[in-house]
Design an enzyme around this catalytic site. Sequence first.
Site, mmCIF file in Angstrom:
data_model
loop_
_atom_site.group_PDB
_atom_site.id
_atom_site.type_symbol
_atom_site.label_atom_id
_atom_site.label_comp_id
_atom_site.label_asym_id
_atom_site.label_seq_id
_atom_site.Cartn_x
_atom_site.Cartn_y
_atom_site.Cartn_z
ATOM 1 N N GLY A 9 0.825 -1.219 0.000
ATOM 2 C CA GLY A 9 0.000 0.000 0.000
ATOM 3 C C GLY A 9 0.849 1.253 0.000
ATOM 4 C CB ALA A 10 4.234 1.949 -1.162
ATOM 5 N N GLY A 13 -0.707 7.970 1.241
ATOM 6 C CA GLY A 13 -0.666 8.115 2.694
ATOM 7 C C GLY A 13 0.654 7.726 3.343
ATOM 8 N N GLY A 15 2.157 4.791 3.609
ATOM 9 C CA GLY A 15 3.034 3.911 2.838
ATOM 10 C C GLY A 15 3.917 4.704 1.884
ATOM 11 C CB SER A 142 -4.985 1.156 14.517
ATOM 12 O OG SER A 142 -5.837 2.208 14.924
ATOM 13 C CE1 TYR A 190 -8.181 0.329 9.471
ATOM 14 C CE2 TYR A 190 -8.780 1.137 11.652
ATOM 15 C CZ TYR A 190 -7.892 1.090 10.592
ATOM 16 O OH TYR A 190 -6.710 1.791 10.665
HETATM 17 P P1 NDP Z 1 -4.408 5.195 2.801
HETATM 18 O O1 NDP Z 1 -5.825 4.868 2.459
HETATM 19 O O2 NDP Z 1 -3.845 6.477 2.328
HETATM 20 O O3 NDP Z 1 -3.459 4.033 2.332
HETATM 21 C C1 NDP Z 1 -3.871 2.721 2.279
HETATM 22 C C2 NDP Z 1 -3.106 1.994 1.209
HETATM 23 O O4 NDP Z 1 -3.539 0.626 1.185
HETATM 24 C C3 NDP Z 1 -3.337 2.562 -0.195
HETATM 25 O O5 NDP Z 1 -2.098 2.617 -0.848
HETATM 26 C C4 NDP Z 1 -4.240 1.518 -0.817
HETATM 27 O O6 NDP Z 1 -4.082 1.383 -2.217
HETATM 28 C C5 NDP Z 1 -3.725 0.259 -0.140
HETATM 29 N N1 NDP Z 1 -4.652 -0.863 -0.296
HETATM 30 C C6 NDP Z 1 -5.958 -0.925 0.039
HETATM 31 N N2 NDP Z 1 -6.470 -2.100 -0.320
HETATM 32 C C7 NDP Z 1 -5.475 -2.825 -0.896
HETATM 33 C C8 NDP Z 1 -5.391 -4.101 -1.491
HETATM 34 N N3 NDP Z 1 -6.458 -4.896 -1.594
HETATM 35 N N4 NDP Z 1 -4.209 -4.498 -1.991
HETATM 36 C C9 NDP Z 1 -3.121 -3.702 -1.937
HETATM 37 N N5 NDP Z 1 -3.146 -2.474 -1.397
HETATM 38 C C10 NDP Z 1 -4.312 -2.029 -0.886
HETATM 39 O O7 NDP Z 1 -4.378 5.121 4.401
HETATM 40 P P2 NDP Z 1 -3.191 5.349 5.474
HETATM 41 O O8 NDP Z 1 -1.941 5.740 4.832
HETATM 42 O O9 NDP Z 1 -3.761 6.191 6.549
HETATM 43 O O10 NDP Z 1 -3.082 3.883 6.094
HETATM 44 C C11 NDP Z 1 -1.877 3.182 6.160
HETATM 45 C C12 NDP Z 1 -1.862 2.310 7.411
HETATM 46 O O11 NDP Z 1 -1.871 3.119 8.585
HETATM 47 C C13 NDP Z 1 -3.059 1.360 7.541
HETATM 48 O O12 NDP Z 1 -2.597 0.107 7.980
HETATM 49 C C14 NDP Z 1 -3.911 2.020 8.607
HETATM 50 O O13 NDP Z 1 -4.683 1.064 9.293
HETATM 51 C C15 NDP Z 1 -2.830 2.601 9.481
HETATM 52 N N6 NDP Z 1 -3.249 3.654 10.375
HETATM 53 C C16 NDP Z 1 -3.649 4.871 9.889
HETATM 54 C C17 NDP Z 1 -4.023 5.867 10.772
HETATM 55 C C18 NDP Z 1 -4.465 7.185 10.278
HETATM 56 O O14 NDP Z 1 -4.764 8.038 11.116
HETATM 57 N N7 NDP Z 1 -4.514 7.449 8.974
HETATM 58 C C19 NDP Z 1 -3.994 5.645 12.223
HETATM 59 C C20 NDP Z 1 -3.566 4.332 12.609
HETATM 60 C C21 NDP Z 1 -3.183 3.407 11.710
HETATM 61 P P3 NDP Z 1 -4.772 2.405 -3.287
HETATM 62 O O15 NDP Z 1 -3.864 3.590 -3.319
HETATM 63 O O16 NDP Z 1 -4.761 1.597 -4.531
HETATM 64 O O17 NDP Z 1 -6.142 2.717 -2.766
#
Ligand code: NDP
Length: 266
Positions: A9-10, A13, A15, A142, A190
Amino acid sequence: RKGTVIITGASSGLGLATAKALAETGEWHVIMACRNFLKAEKAAKSVGITKENYSVMHLDLASLESVRQFADTFRRSGRPLDALVCNAAVYLPTAKEPTYTAEGFELSVGTNHLGHFLLARLLLDDLKQSDYPYKRLIIVGSITGNTNTLAGNVPPKANLGDLRGLAGGLNGIQSSAMIDGGDFDGAKAYKDSKVCNMLTMQEFHRRYNEETGITFASLYPGCIATTGLFREHIPLFRLLFPPFQKYITKGYVSEEEAGGRLAQVN
Ligand code: NDP
């Protein structure tokens, strides 16, 4: 030599911020494991990651077949694996009905936990073989899945119950789509998935740390209220959540700072 790190998921956000932070050290080649190839390429360009410091490889965590293919493709690249960062996640707080992965598991637990669990299991041998001094497997956890925190006590709370839904296949047909067997709730699914992520790292540590020398950890990056994670939330929430986190709870961190934190534990 440069280390090789896989980040799931890079493409956005946390990643993406982590990929950038690690690539900029000049010490890492970052494999961006993403479901949308073009989006990932564009994202890497948009934050200025230089060509020799990354590659994009296709991975859809909502398909266990895709996870297996990814592991094969990675092995065929001939690179060693020094660190794996399981970061991707979906969050579906407003969904009224469950949706499912390719193999028919509820989508949030299927993607966030089952997909990453298989990936971690498959790549464990590769990590084990690396001669890198600090081999790591990090899962992004989380506090919302942790009931000894304030955020973890906002209902619906995470609860895996006796795992009857999971044992039944999480498919919404023979079994509930929820791990504890209850009615579907996207926000709870989630949180449950994040509890599974954290438990997975505890158990991997217990089983494999001594034998492999790999560090297993989960990390809470802080509340990055601006990422795409909240894309499924109602517009009013998306408007108010970042200032609420910035000024009221003070739990807010920017994508850049959170990416730096995740990069540091590598
Ligand atoms: P984003 O939605 O920005 O990033 C999520 C990423 O996951 C995206 O790159 C997305 O891909 C990818 N993804 C989703 N589904 C799939 C799949 N089926 N296969 C491959 N990749 C997938 O969210 P965040 O950056 O906030 O989240 C990153 C991590 O941080 C998560 O684990 C989240 O639980 C955790 N987190 C976030 C917090 C926050 O406040 N934001 C707080 C605590 C934890 P695509 O770009 O294609 O949609």
